[in-house]
Design a protein around this motif. Structure first.
Motif, mmCIF file in Angstrom:
data_model
loop_
_atom_site.group_PDB
_atom_site.id
_atom_site.type_symbol
_atom_site.label_atom_id
_atom_site.label_comp_id
_atom_site.label_asym_id
_atom_site.label_seq_id
_atom_site.Cartn_x
_atom_site.Cartn_y
_atom_site.Cartn_z
ATOM 1 N N LEU A 1 -10.517 -8.683 15.173
ATOM 2 C CA LEU A 1 -10.346 -7.430 14.445
ATOM 3 C C LEU A 1 -10.435 -7.644 12.935
ATOM 4 O O LEU A 1 -10.965 -6.795 12.204
ATOM 5 C CB LEU A 1 -8.997 -6.795 14.808
ATOM 6 C CG LEU A 1 -8.838 -6.350 16.268
ATOM 7 C CD1 LEU A 1 -7.424 -5.846 16.524
ATOM 8 C CD2 LEU A 1 -9.855 -5.262 16.628
ATOM 9 N N ALA A 2 -9.929 -8.783 12.475
ATOM 10 C CA ALA A 2 -9.973 -9.067 11.038
ATOM 11 C C ALA A 2 -11.390 -9.340 10.553
ATOM 12 O O ALA A 2 -11.750 -8.989 9.427
ATOM 13 C CB ALA A 2 -9.076 -10.269 10.723
ATOM 14 N N LEU A 3 -12.214 -9.953 11.400
ATOM 15 C CA LEU A 3 -13.575 -10.306 10.997
ATOM 16 C C LEU A 3 -14.512 -9.102 11.028
ATOM 17 O O LEU A 3 -15.575 -9.128 10.404
ATOM 18 C CB LEU A 3 -14.113 -11.415 11.908
ATOM 19 C CG LEU A 3 -15.463 -12.036 11.529
ATOM 20 C CD1 LEU A 3 -15.418 -12.619 10.116
ATOM 21 C CD2 LEU A 3 -15.866 -13.102 12.528
ATOM 22 N N GLN A 4 -14.138 -8.033 11.716
ATOM 23 C CA GLN A 4 -15.005 -6.855 11.805
ATOM 24 C C GLN A 4 -15.039 -6.091 10.477
ATOM 25 O O GLN A 4 -14.003 -5.640 10.000
ATOM 26 C CB GLN A 4 -14.500 -5.905 12.888
ATOM 27 C CG GLN A 4 -14.782 -6.338 14.313
ATOM 28 C CD GLN A 4 -14.269 -5.294 15.301
ATOM 29 O OE1 GLN A 4 -13.071 -5.014 15.362
ATOM 30 N NE2 GLN A 4 -15.180 -4.719 16.064
ATOM 31 N N PRO A 5 -16.222 -5.896 9.883
ATOM 32 C CA PRO A 5 -16.315 -5.029 8.700
ATOM 33 C C PRO A 5 -15.936 -3.585 9.042
ATOM 34 O O PRO A 5 -15.323 -2.889 8.242
ATOM 35 C CB PRO A 5 -17.786 -5.134 8.297
ATOM 36 C CG PRO A 5 -18.246 -6.435 8.882
ATOM 37 C CD PRO A 5 -17.498 -6.582 10.160
ATOM 38 N N THR A 6 -16.320 -3.148 10.264
ATOM 39 C CA THR A 6 -15.930 -1.830 10.778
ATOM 40 C C THR A 6 -15.607 -2.000 12.260
ATOM 41 O O THR A 6 -16.013 -2.983 12.885
ATOM 42 C CB THR A 6 -17.061 -0.797 10.630
ATOM 43 O OG1 THR A 6 -18.130 -1.132 11.535
ATOM 44 C CG2 THR A 6 -17.585 -0.756 9.206
ATOM 45 N N PRO A 7 -14.895 -1.041 12.878
ATOM 46 C CA PRO A 7 -14.585 -1.158 14.311
ATOM 47 C C PRO A 7 -15.813 -1.138 15.215
ATOM 48 O O PRO A 7 -15.690 -1.393 16.415
ATOM 49 C CB PRO A 7 -13.699 0.076 14.570
ATOM 50 C CG PRO A 7 -13.119 0.414 13.254
ATOM 51 C CD PRO A 7 -14.179 0.085 12.257
ATOM 52 N N ALA A 8 -17.002 -0.861 14.672
ATOM 53 C CA ALA A 8 -18.216 -0.795 15.480
ATOM 54 C C ALA A 8 -19.021 -2.086 15.430
ATOM 55 O O ALA A 8 -20.094 -2.161 16.035
ATOM 56 C CB ALA A 8 -19.087 0.374 15.022
ATOM 57 N N HIS A 9 -18.531 -3.117 14.745
ATOM 58 C CA HIS A 9 -19.275 -4.369 14.572
ATOM 59 C C HIS A 9 -18.935 -5.392 15.656
ATOM 60 O O HIS A 9 -17.765 -5.595 15.982
ATOM 61 C CB HIS A 9 -18.981 -4.988 13.204
ATOM 62 C CG HIS A 9 -19.841 -4.444 12.106
ATOM 63 N ND1 HIS A 9 -19.647 -3.193 11.567
ATOM 64 C CD2 HIS A 9 -20.921 -4.980 11.459
ATOM 65 C CE1 HIS A 9 -20.544 -2.982 10.607
ATOM 66 N NE2 HIS A 9 -21.325 -4.046 10.535
ATOM 67 N N PHE A 10 -19.982 -6.036 16.175
ATOM 68 C CA PHE A 10 -19.795 -7.214 17.019
ATOM 69 C C PHE A 10 -19.444 -8.408 16.136
ATOM 70 O O PHE A 10 -19.887 -8.504 14.991
ATOM 71 C CB PHE A 10 -21.090 -7.559 17.764
ATOM 72 C CG PHE A 10 -21.360 -6.720 18.978
ATOM 73 C CD1 PHE A 10 -20.754 -7.017 20.190
ATOM 74 C CD2 PHE A 10 -22.225 -5.645 18.912
ATOM 75 C CE1 PHE A 10 -21.011 -6.258 21.311
ATOM 76 C CE2 PHE A 10 -22.493 -4.880 20.027
ATOM 77 C CZ PHE A 10 -21.879 -5.182 21.234
ATOM 78 N N THR A 11 -18.666 -9.339 16.684
ATOM 79 C CA THR A 11 -18.447 -10.635 16.027
ATOM 80 C C THR A 11 -18.570 -11.741 17.075
ATOM 81 O O THR A 11 -18.520 -11.473 18.275
ATOM 82 C CB THR A 11 -17.042 -10.726 15.376
ATOM 83 O OG1 THR A 11 -16.057 -10.895 16.405
ATOM 84 C CG2 THR A 11 -16.727 -9.499 14.556
ATOM 85 N N GLN A 12 -18.731 -12.957 16.612
ATOM 86 C CA GLN A 12 -18.798 -14.097 17.524
ATOM 87 C C GLN A 12 -17.488 -14.282 18.286
ATOM 88 O O GLN A 12 -17.478 -14.814 19.397
ATOM 89 C CB GLN A 12 -19.127 -15.373 16.747
ATOM 90 C CG GLN A 12 -20.605 -15.554 16.436
ATOM 91 C CD GLN A 12 -20.888 -16.919 15.850
ATOM 92 O OE1 GLN A 12 -20.230 -17.336 14.889
ATOM 93 N NE2 GLN A 12 -21.864 -17.604 16.385
ATOM 94 N N ILE A 13 -16.393 -13.852 17.694
ATOM 95 C CA ILE A 13 -15.080 -14.077 18.300
ATOM 96 C C ILE A 13 -14.861 -13.152 19.496
ATOM 97 O O ILE A 13 -14.032 -13.446 20.363
ATOM 98 C CB ILE A 13 -13.971 -13.887 17.242
ATOM 99 C CG1 ILE A 13 -14.239 -14.781 16.025
ATOM 100 C CG2 ILE A 13 -12.594 -14.219 17.807
ATOM 101 C CD1 ILE A 13 -13.290 -14.576 14.873
ATOM 102 N N HIS A 14 -15.583 -12.052 19.569
ATOM 103 C CA HIS A 14 -15.405 -11.121 20.678
ATOM 104 C C HIS A 14 -15.621 -11.803 22.027
ATOM 105 O O HIS A 14 -14.815 -11.653 22.956
ATOM 106 C CB HIS A 14 -16.383 -9.945 20.534
ATOM 107 C CG HIS A 14 -15.898 -8.867 19.609
ATOM 108 N ND1 HIS A 14 -15.715 -9.077 18.267
ATOM 109 C CD2 HIS A 14 -15.568 -7.572 19.832
ATOM 110 C CE1 HIS A 14 -15.291 -7.960 17.698
ATOM 111 N NE2 HIS A 14 -15.191 -7.024 18.631
#
Length: 350
Positions: free
Chosen positions: A49-62
């Protein structure tokens, strides 16, 4: 490390996404090494959640977060993250790679299987194996296998392969998973005996693929589907006749299935234990209650929001320079091919 991930500042970690992803990977590996993946769930969720620029962004941590939820069998812990509408992929901002998206959808599908939400699992697994690709990926193959079994449980049919699925995956679906296609053919025969025979034949294959549990659920799903067909033909039927029709051991097993299906809202029926008879009844719901109207309004609101979001994404795509350049190249290649075909036909006439 755990405290760092739980209390990390979004502004700071978004400046060093690669380092945060590396820390999360090491932390997850350490939790798995001590066979206690549950300790990594909260920290990885917080980091994602911290790495997401917005709640709609994928991250590697997901994907890493979903993996520890699977290993810990804490499927419900992943639901808040899966409820987000993840639509944006920012390779520079979050370092997301194609493999991360494949793993995310694959793990999400497995979590939905654990929650018995097979329709949602099919959607995630389809997004995984239908991703653009020129080569066959092991993750896509495993997603395809699980999708076949989930589709049998949910609808009693093979999954629909999207038209945009890559050619290598489409070919593999037809010829590369014979155990699963044969099992699906046995399912569509509507014979529980044939399906059990096919399950026994391919037991080793399903066990090797870690899909034996899903395959066994297909047997139960076929029995339930056959019982449901009887409700469309008969109003009253004996438990012995039901057991014979759907190929169960005895009337007691048929009664257990009827009770289970009624409790789950799959059918409406009343059992006369003394006479050993089952009376199938009609649903009382006329869809004029407050809950039905509320549900309908919610679905309409979601459909309107989805249409608006699709319009916005299409508008953004229409002015994206990378998309326009690629579309121009493909259009030029298609025109060149058509020109060559026209020239060839004209030369043949001469």
């Amino acid at each position: 490390c755990r405290r760092l991930l739980l209390e990390c500042d979004p502004v700071q970690v978004q400046q060093v996404p690669a380092q945060l992803v590396a820390v999360c990977s090491k932390f997850s590996a350490a939790a798995n090494a001590i066979k206690n993946p549950v300790v990594a769930i909260r920290p990885l969720q917080s980091a994602a959640l911290a790495l997401q620029p917005t709640p709609a962004h994928f991250t590697q941590i997901h994907a890493e977060f979903l993996k520890v939820c699977l290993l810990a069998k804490c499927y419900s812990m992943a639901e808040p993250l899966l409820s987000q509408e993840l639509l944006h992929v920012d390779r520079d901002g979050t370092h997301v790679a194609p493999r991360d998206l494949l793993l995310f959808h694959y793990y999400a599908g497995m979590i939905q299987i654990g929650l018995k939400k097979f329709k949602s699992a099919i959607q995630y697994l389809t997004l995984c194996f239908a991703a653009p690709s020129n080569v066959l990926n092991a993750v896509m193959v495993e997603a395809l296998k699980k999708c076949v079994l989930c589709a049998l449980i949910d609808s009693g049919e093979l999954p629909r392969i999207p038209r945009y699925t890559s050619l290598v995956v489409s070919r593999h679906f037809k010829t590369g998973i014979p155990a699963y296609t044969e099992f699906a053919e046995a399912f569509t025969s509507r014979s529980s005996a044939n399906l059990r025979q096919s399950l026994e034949k391919h037991n080793a294959t399903f066990a090797r693929d870690h899909n034996l549990g899903l395959a066994k659920q297909c047997v139960q799903a076929l029995v339930r589907r056959n019982v449901h067909r009887l409700t469309q033909t008969y109003l009253t039927l004996s438990l012995a006749h039901i057991a014979e029709s759907v190929e169960l051991a005895d009337a007691a097993e048929a009664e257990r299935y009827i009770v289970s299906m009624v409790s789950h809202g799959e059918i409406s029926a009343e059992i006369d234990e003394g006479a050993g008879m089952v009376q199938f009844t009609q649903w009382d719901e006329r869809f004029d209650s407050l809950s039905a109207v509320t549900s309908m309004e919610t679905k309409i609101t979601q459909a309107i929001a989805l249409a608006q979001k699709l319009f916005e994404m299409n508008s953004q795509l229409a002015v994206d320079p990378n998309y326009l350049a690629r579309a121009a190249r493909e259009r030029q290649a298609r025109w060149d091919d058509e020109a060559m075909d026209t020239t060839g036909r004209a030369l043949q006439r001469r």
